[in-house]
Design a protein around this motif. Sequence first.
Motif, PDB file in Angstrom:
ATOM      1  N   ASN A  10      -8.618   3.928  -0.439  1.00  0.00           N
ATOM      2  CA  ASN A  10      -9.744   4.241   0.434  1.00  0.00           C
ATOM      3  C   ASN A  10     -10.633   3.016   0.676  1.00  0.00           C
ATOM      4  N   GLN A  11     -10.646   2.079  -0.262  1.00  0.00           N
ATOM      5  CA  GLN A  11     -11.425   0.846  -0.095  1.00  0.00           C
ATOM      6  C   GLN A  11     -10.943   0.034   1.109  1.00  0.00           C
ATOM      7  N   TYR A  12      -9.691   0.224   1.485  1.00  0.00           N
ATOM      8  CA  TYR A  12      -9.082  -0.574   2.550  1.00  0.00           C
ATOM      9  C   TYR A  12      -8.901   0.224   3.840  1.00  0.00           C
ATOM     10  N   ARG A  13      -9.535   1.366   3.902  1.00  0.00           N
ATOM     11  CA  ARG A  13      -9.430   2.274   5.043  1.00  0.00           C
ATOM     12  C   ARG A  13      -9.830   1.589   6.359  1.00  0.00           C
ATOM     13  N   TYR A  14     -10.805   0.690   6.299  1.00  0.00           N
ATOM     14  CA  TYR A  14     -11.288   0.034   7.511  1.00  0.00           C
ATOM     15  C   TYR A  14     -10.983  -1.465   7.516  1.00  0.00           C
ATOM     16  N   ASP A  15     -10.022  -1.871   6.714  1.00  0.00           N
ATOM     17  CA  ASP A  15      -9.584  -3.264   6.703  1.00  0.00           C
ATOM     18  C   ASP A  15      -8.997  -3.583   8.080  1.00  0.00           C
ATOM     19  N   ALA A  16      -9.359  -4.746   8.616  1.00  0.00           N
ATOM     20  CA  ALA A  16      -8.923  -5.109   9.969  1.00  0.00           C
ATOM     21  C   ALA A  16      -7.404  -5.179  10.110  1.00  0.00           C
ATOM     22  N   LYS A  17      -6.712  -5.577   9.068  1.00  0.00           N
ATOM     23  CA  LYS A  17      -5.263  -5.785   9.178  1.00  0.00           C
ATOM     24  C   LYS A  17      -4.429  -4.609   8.683  1.00  0.00           C
ATOM     25  N   ILE A  18      -4.924  -3.855   7.709  1.00  0.00           N
ATOM     26  CA  ILE A  18      -4.102  -2.777   7.141  1.00  0.00           C
ATOM     27  C   ILE A  18      -4.778  -1.407   7.208  1.00  0.00           C
ATOM     28  N   GLY A  19      -5.957  -1.336   7.806  1.00  0.00           N
ATOM     29  CA  GLY A  19      -6.717  -0.090   7.846  1.00  0.00           C
ATOM     30  C   GLY A  19      -5.972   1.076   8.471  1.00  0.00           C
ATOM     31  N   ASP A  20      -5.289   0.842   9.587  1.00  0.00           N
ATOM     32  CA  ASP A  20      -4.545   1.930  10.246  1.00  0.00           C
ATOM     33  C   ASP A  20      -3.486   2.503   9.308  1.00  0.00           C
ATOM     34  N   THR A  21      -2.767   1.625   8.639  1.00  0.00           N
ATOM     35  CA  THR A  21      -1.725   2.069   7.708  1.00  0.00           C
ATOM     36  C   THR A  21      -2.336   2.858   6.558  1.00  0.00           C
ATOM     37  N   VAL A  22      -3.427   2.368   6.008  1.00  0.00           N
ATOM     38  CA  VAL A  22      -4.074   3.042   4.881  1.00  0.00           C
ATOM     39  C   VAL A  22      -4.578   4.416   5.304  1.00  0.00           C
ATOM     40  N   ARG A  23      -5.186   4.499   6.478  1.00  0.00           N
ATOM     41  CA  ARG A  23      -5.665   5.805   6.949  1.00  0.00           C
ATOM     42  C   ARG A  23      -4.500   6.783   7.108  1.00  0.00           C
ATOM     43  N   THR A  24      -3.376   6.303   7.602  1.00  0.00           N
ATOM     44  CA  THR A  24      -2.192   7.151   7.718  1.00  0.00           C
ATOM     45  C   THR A  24      -1.709   7.595   6.340  1.00  0.00           C
ATOM     46  N   ALA A  40       0.834  -1.204   0.000  1.00  0.00           N
ATOM     47  CA  ALA A  40       0.000   0.000   0.000  1.00  0.00           C
ATOM     48  C   ALA A  40       0.870   1.255   0.000  1.00  0.00           C
ATOM     49  N   ARG A  41       1.896   1.261   0.834  1.00  0.00           N
ATOM     50  CA  ARG A  41       2.795   2.426   0.918  1.00  0.00           C
ATOM     51  C   ARG A  41       3.539   2.628  -0.411  1.00  0.00           C
ATOM     52  N   SER A  42       4.034   1.559  -0.957  1.00  0.00           N
ATOM     53  CA  SER A  42       4.776   1.653  -2.208  1.00  0.00           C
ATOM     54  C   SER A  42       3.871   2.101  -3.349  1.00  0.00           C
ATOM     55  N   LYS A  56      -1.878  15.492   5.802  1.00  0.00           N
ATOM     56  CA  LYS A  56      -0.598  15.976   6.330  1.00  0.00           C
ATOM     57  C   LYS A  56       0.541  15.065   5.883  1.00  0.00           C
ATOM     58  N   ILE A  57       0.287  13.769   5.894  1.00  0.00           N
ATOM     59  CA  ILE A  57       1.298  12.801   5.467  1.00  0.00           C
ATOM     60  C   ILE A  57       1.556  12.965   3.981  1.00  0.00           C
ATOM     61  N   LYS A  58       0.490  13.179   3.198  1.00  0.00           N
ATOM     62  CA  LYS A  58       0.638  13.342   1.751  1.00  0.00           C
ATOM     63  C   LYS A  58       1.513  14.549   1.426  1.00  0.00           C
ATOM     64  N   LYS A  59       1.314  15.644   2.178  1.00  0.00           N
ATOM     65  CA  LYS A  59       2.139  16.828   1.936  1.00  0.00           C
ATOM     66  C   LYS A  59       3.607  16.503   2.157  1.00  0.00           C
TER      67      LYS A  59
END
Length: 174
Positions: A129-143, A109-111, A148-151
Amino acid sequence: MMKWIITLLLAQTVLFAESLDPNRYQKIKRVLSQTGHLDLEDMKRSMESIVSYPAPYLRTLSEESGVRIYVKERALMLLSHYPDGESENLLKSNVANQALHPSLRKFSARSYRDGFIGKKADQVNAYLNQYRYDAKIGDTVRTLLDPKIKKNSNLILEKTNATESIKLKKKTNQ
């Protein structure tokens, strides 16, 4: 459907892997297998000294069974520097693959975000955004989707592009 996609990707990888230079593949694998904290840019330079465009090697290595997770993570992270169609497909497939190790999904996701946000920001954001609430990767996707992170990511990307442009100019002038 997902099994069919995974089978197709594995078949493609096997066919593609046969055309890769095995000596170069092993050298790249050794670079990524070094223990300890390695700078991503140093790894990128090392690989590019082995082969000018290492993306096919990285994709194959990230899918090879028996390879340690941290080696696969490094391969996936480096794919952000080589944003082509095959890398995009692999990274998106990894993000979607619920059976894949969560760490590999997060690195994918990060790459994917880092490699493609500059070219197709709306598509990248919509896909992740489809994976924003995924149990395993949701936190990472939201970040990753945090403005602010995108900037900060865009500033880093701009610095990297500027540095590469300066290096290219120096090489051209020599």
